[in-house]
Design an enzyme around this catalytic site. Structure first.
Site, short mmCIF file in Angstrom:
data_model
loop_
_atom_site.label_atom_id
_atom_site.label_comp_id
_atom_site.label_asym_id
_atom_site.label_seq_id
_atom_site.Cartn_x
_atom_site.Cartn_y
_atom_site.Cartn_z
CE LYS A 14 0.39 11.33 5.97
NZ LYS A 14 -0.36 10.18 5.13
NE ARG A 89 -0.67 7.20 10.94
CZ ARG A 89 0.33 7.52 9.93
NH1 ARG A 89 1.00 8.42 10.22
NH2 ARG A 89 0.26 6.77 8.78
NE ARG A 128 5.04 4.28 -0.84
CZ ARG A 128 4.67 5.01 0.16
NH1 ARG A 128 4.79 6.34 0.46
NH2 ARG A 128 3.66 4.58 1.14
NE ARG A 134 5.75 2.74 3.56
CZ ARG A 134 5.39 4.02 3.92
NH1 ARG A 134 5.69 5.11 3.63
NH2 ARG A 134 4.07 3.89 4.68
NE ARG A 145 0.07 1.98 4.97
CZ ARG A 145 0.65 2.26 3.95
NH1 ARG A 145 0.98 1.12 3.09
NH2 ARG A 145 1.12 3.51 3.28
P1 AP5 Z 1 3.29 9.94 -0.22
O1 AP5 Z 1 3.87 11.34 -0.48
O2 AP5 Z 1 4.48 8.93 0.16
O3 AP5 Z 1 2.09 9.99 0.46
P2 AP5 Z 1 1.88 10.04 2.15
O4 AP5 Z 1 0.72 10.71 2.31
O5 AP5 Z 1 3.09 10.29 2.78
O6 AP5 Z 1 1.66 8.29 2.17
P3 AP5 Z 1 2.30 7.14 3.20
O7 AP5 Z 1 2.29 5.92 2.86
O8 AP5 Z 1 3.62 7.79 3.78
O9 AP5 Z 1 1.21 7.41 4.32
P4 AP5 Z 1 1.20 6.66 5.47
O10 AP5 Z 1 0.47 7.53 6.56
O11 AP5 Z 1 0.42 5.14 5.53
O12 AP5 Z 1 2.88 6.17 6.28
P5 AP5 Z 1 3.49 6.63 7.44
O13 AP5 Z 1 4.95 6.45 6.96
O14 AP5 Z 1 3.07 7.98 7.69
O15 AP5 Z 1 2.95 9.52 -1.72
C1 AP5 Z 1 2.61 8.00 -1.86
C2 AP5 Z 1 2.91 7.44 -3.24
O16 AP5 Z 1 2.12 8.45 -4.35
C3 AP5 Z 1 4.42 7.74 -3.70
O17 AP5 Z 1 4.92 6.84 -4.54
C4 AP5 Z 1 4.40 9.40 -4.56
O18 AP5 Z 1 5.30 9.49 -5.28
C5 AP5 Z 1 3.11 9.25 -5.13
N1 AP5 Z 1 2.34 10.38 -5.20
C6 AP5 Z 1 2.28 11.40 -4.55
N2 AP5 Z 1 1.42 12.56 -5.01
C7 AP5 Z 1 1.02 12.24 -6.13
C8 AP5 Z 1 0.28 12.73 -7.10
N3 AP5 Z 1 -0.41 14.08 -7.17
N4 AP5 Z 1 -0.07 11.85 -8.26
C9 AP5 Z 1 0.33 10.74 -8.58
N5 AP5 Z 1 1.27 10.07 -7.57
C10 AP5 Z 1 1.46 10.78 -6.49
O19 AP5 Z 1 3.12 5.61 8.44
C11 AP5 Z 1 3.61 4.41 8.37
C12 AP5 Z 1 3.35 3.42 9.56
O20 AP5 Z 1 3.95 3.96 10.72
C13 AP5 Z 1 1.74 3.60 10.06
O21 AP5 Z 1 0.89 2.68 9.33
C14 AP5 Z 1 1.82 3.42 11.40
O22 AP5 Z 1 2.23 1.72 11.87
C15 AP5 Z 1 3.20 3.97 11.87
N6 AP5 Z 1 3.04 5.42 12.19
C16 AP5 Z 1 3.57 6.38 11.77
N7 AP5 Z 1 3.13 7.61 12.34
C17 AP5 Z 1 2.38 7.13 13.35
C18 AP5 Z 1 1.79 7.88 14.37
N8 AP5 Z 1 1.83 9.27 14.38
N9 AP5 Z 1 1.05 7.34 15.28
C19 AP5 Z 1 1.25 5.97 15.36
N10 AP5 Z 1 1.69 5.11 14.30
C20 AP5 Z 1 2.46 5.90 13.27
MG MG Z 2 4.60 9.45 4.01
#
Ligand code: AP5
Ligand code: MG
Length: 188
Positions: A14, A89, A128, A134, A145
């Site tokens: 994402k 979410r 990552r 992270r 997660r």
């Molecule tokens: P990346 O692009 O970072 O993936 P992502 O989908 O953004 O994954 P996240 O880990 O950020 O998602 P998340 O939903 O767990 O975390 P968030 O910050 O939203 O890619 C991941 C890795 O893969 C990177 O290193 C990238 O380079 C690599 N990659 C990408 N594409 C690739 C490909 N095609 N091939 C190879 N490698 C690739 O949330 C964190 C926390 O915040 C949650 O756990 C929760 O506690 C809280 N939170 C956030 N939003 C909410 C909400 N709306 N409601 C409640 N709690 C929330």
């Molecule tokens: Mg993300």
């Protein structure tokens, strides 16, 4: 205005694809994960509340993230549109988003959902964790997660299917290949 929900499990890309989309289409990126990490880095009261929850890979309360999103929408002058990353979410968040957009005469254009197999999610996030440190990218927290995604977030997809706004793309392969699948959806 083009308002896109970019959807998928942790590690589906994402954040990575959002960066490419905003560059190409001039949208404003709204990532609740990034906003929460900024609150933690700034040691705000909200950040202190969210920190322990995020460290376990659980969801922070709906009202916190909805409030953050609403503030950001109102704080953006003349946007071309928004890309919502990691939000909504829960179905509750999805309904709240529709309500607050509607109040402002706006709406979600569509959801782009990226499908990635579980082992690939884990491999990407562990990598990552090693490269960038992270703190929630450890095997135990990654697995939680993914479980939280399956139980609480997956139903959001049905919510958008119900309104005819769901678009699915294959999230496996190279970053550029996935991006071209997404642009195909957007340009149609
Ligand atoms: P990346 O692009 O970072 O993936 P992502 O989908 O953004 O994954 P996240 O880990 O950020 O998602 P998340 O939903 O767990 O975390 P968030 O910050 O939203 O890619 C991941 C890795 O893969 C990177 O290193 C990238 O380079 C690599 N990659 C990408 N594409 C690739 C490909 N095609 N091939 C190879 N490698 C690739 O949330 C964190 C926390 O915040 C949650 O756990 C929760 O506690 C809280 N939170 C956030 N939003 C909410 C909400 N709306 N409601 C409640 N709690 C929330
Ligand atoms: Mg993300």
């Amino acid at each position: 205005m083009l308002n896109i929900v970019l959807f998928g499990p942790p590690g589906s890309g994402k954040g990575t694809q959002s960066e490419k989309i905003i560059e190409c289409y001039g949208l404003v990126h709204l990532s609740t994960g990034d906003l929460l990490r900024a609150e933690i880095a700034n040691r705000t009261e909200l950040g202190l509340r969210a920190q322990d929850i995020m460290q376990k890979g659980e969801l922070v309360p709906d009202e916190i993230v909805i409030g953050m999103i609403e503030n950001r929408i109102d704080g953006t002058a003349d946007p071309n549109g928004f890309i919502f990353d990691g939000f909504p979410r829960t179905v509750e968040q999805a309904k709240a988003l529709d309500g607050l957009l509607d109040k402002r005469g706006l709406e979600i254009s569509f959801m782009v959902s990226m499908d990635v197999v579980r082992q690939e999610l884990i491999d990407r996030l562990l990598k990552r964790g090693q490269d960038q440190g992270r703190s929630d990218d450890t095997l135990e927290v990654i697995e939680n997660r993914i479980k939280v995604y399956e139980n609480q977030t997956f139903p959001v997809m049905d919510y958008y299917k119900g309104t005819g706004k769901y678009r699915g793309v294959d999230g496996m392969g190279s970053i550029d290949d996935i991006f071209s699948r997404i642009t195909e959806v957007i340009d149609n």
